[in-house]
Motif scaffolding. Structure first.
Motif, PDB file in Angstrom:
ATOM      1  N   UNK A   1       0.822  -1.216   0.000  1.00 39.21           N
ATOM      2  CA  UNK A   1       0.000   0.000   0.000  1.00 39.21           C
ATOM      3  C   UNK A   1       0.857   1.268   0.000  1.00 39.21           C
ATOM      4  N   UNK A   2       2.117   1.123  -0.344  1.00 33.32           N
ATOM      5  CA  UNK A   2       3.036   2.253  -0.314  1.00 33.32           C
ATOM      6  C   UNK A   2       2.584   3.384  -1.240  1.00 33.32           C
ATOM      7  N   UNK A   3       2.030   3.038  -2.385  1.00 34.19           N
ATOM      8  CA  UNK A   3       1.566   4.064  -3.324  1.00 34.19           C
ATOM      9  C   UNK A   3       0.449   4.904  -2.693  1.00 34.19           C
ATOM     10  N   UNK A   4      -0.520   4.248  -2.053  1.00 39.53           N
ATOM     11  CA  UNK A   4      -1.605   4.947  -1.351  1.00 39.53           C
ATOM     12  C   UNK A   4      -1.035   5.855  -0.259  1.00 39.53           C
ATOM     13  N   UNK A   5      -0.109   5.320   0.541  1.00 40.24           N
ATOM     14  CA  UNK A   5       0.471   6.099   1.633  1.00 40.24           C
ATOM     15  C   UNK A   5       1.290   7.275   1.109  1.00 40.24           C
ATOM     16  N   UNK A   6       1.965   7.093  -0.027  1.00 39.82           N
ATOM     17  CA  UNK A   6       2.739   8.188  -0.631  1.00 39.82           C
ATOM     18  C   UNK A   6       1.805   9.320  -1.082  1.00 39.82           C
ATOM     19  N   UNK A   7       0.676   8.963  -1.683  1.00 40.95           N
ATOM     20  CA  UNK A   7      -0.297   9.987  -2.103  1.00 40.95           C
ATOM     21  C   UNK A   7      -0.842  10.736  -0.889  1.00 40.95           C
ATOM     22  N   UNK A   8      -1.139  10.004   0.180  1.00 40.44           N
ATOM     23  CA  UNK A   8      -1.626  10.634   1.405  1.00 40.44           C
ATOM     24  C   UNK A   8      -0.578  11.576   1.994  1.00 40.44           C
ATOM     25  N   UNK A   9       0.669  11.146   2.003  1.00 41.37           N
ATOM     26  CA  UNK A   9       1.750  11.964   2.540  1.00 41.37           C
ATOM     27  C   UNK A   9       1.906  13.254   1.736  1.00 41.37           C
TER      28      UNK A   9
END
Length: 192
Positions: free
Chosen positions: A95-103
């Motif tokens: 889920x790194x892509x999702x977390x990167x967008x959130x960050x």
């Protein structure tokens, strides 16, 4: 100041951050945790903002199932408890892509991560945010089951049942290292 915290969803990792969160939020700072659902009320009671980490694996509940509370930690079932940990890491790294967008959307002033939160470390360093590591630990004595058996726990956890999670975790780490051009990640860093 806006601060994002990434931590392992275990009481021993979250609880020490809560007093800091309470103090900082009382001073007017915004503290956001990306965490699993079972810690939402603790985070909010301390003045933090809860955001879903995005994994459906309840590492806390699953790890607790793997531990016999009537014996010491040397009786920990490594294939179960450590396997849950590896599966959780693989799920979260996926889920790194999702977390990167959130960050990027939150654009915090500071990112705090637990050393066992490899996703937090990768995101903070990869996006060049000011960062710090929040170490939660306890003293280990010579002969202590945790200090002496950690590598054995991981070695014994490698079973056919979790090979897929290990492959997924390694692949996610390799992709993240290339994407963010970070130095190679060492599993040893999780416990130093």
């Amino acid at each position: 100041m806006k601060i994002i915290i990434y931590s392992l969803p275990q009481h021993g990792h979250i609880n020490p951050t809560l007093a800091v969160t309470k103090e900082l939020s009382q001073r007017g700072h915004e503290i956001i945790y990306y965490m699993t659902d079972e810690f939402q009320s603790k985070i909010e009671n301390a003045g933090g903002t809860f955001k879903p980490l995005g994994t459906t694996l309840d590492i806390y509940r699953e790890a607790q199932k793997a531990i016999d509370f009537h014996t010491d930690i040397s009786r920990l079932l490594p294939a179960d408890a450590v396997g849950v940990f590896i599966q959780f890491m693989a799920d979260t790294m996926a889920r790194l892509k999702y977390l990167a967008k959130e960050l990027e959307r939150e654009n915090p002033d500071l990112v705090i991560y637990d050393p066992m939160s490899i996703w937090g470390q990768i995101l903070a360093k990869g996006h060049n945010f000011k960062r710090l590591t929040f170490y939660t630990t306890y003293p280990m004595l010579s002969g202590d089951a945790m200090s002496g058996n950690m590598s054995a726990l991981f070695k014994n956890a490698i079973t056919p049942r979790i090979i897929g999670a290990i492959v997924s975790l390694v692949w996610s780490l390799v992709k993240a290292l290339f994407k963010y051009r970070l130095v190679a990640f060492s599993p040893r860093n999780l416990f130093t």
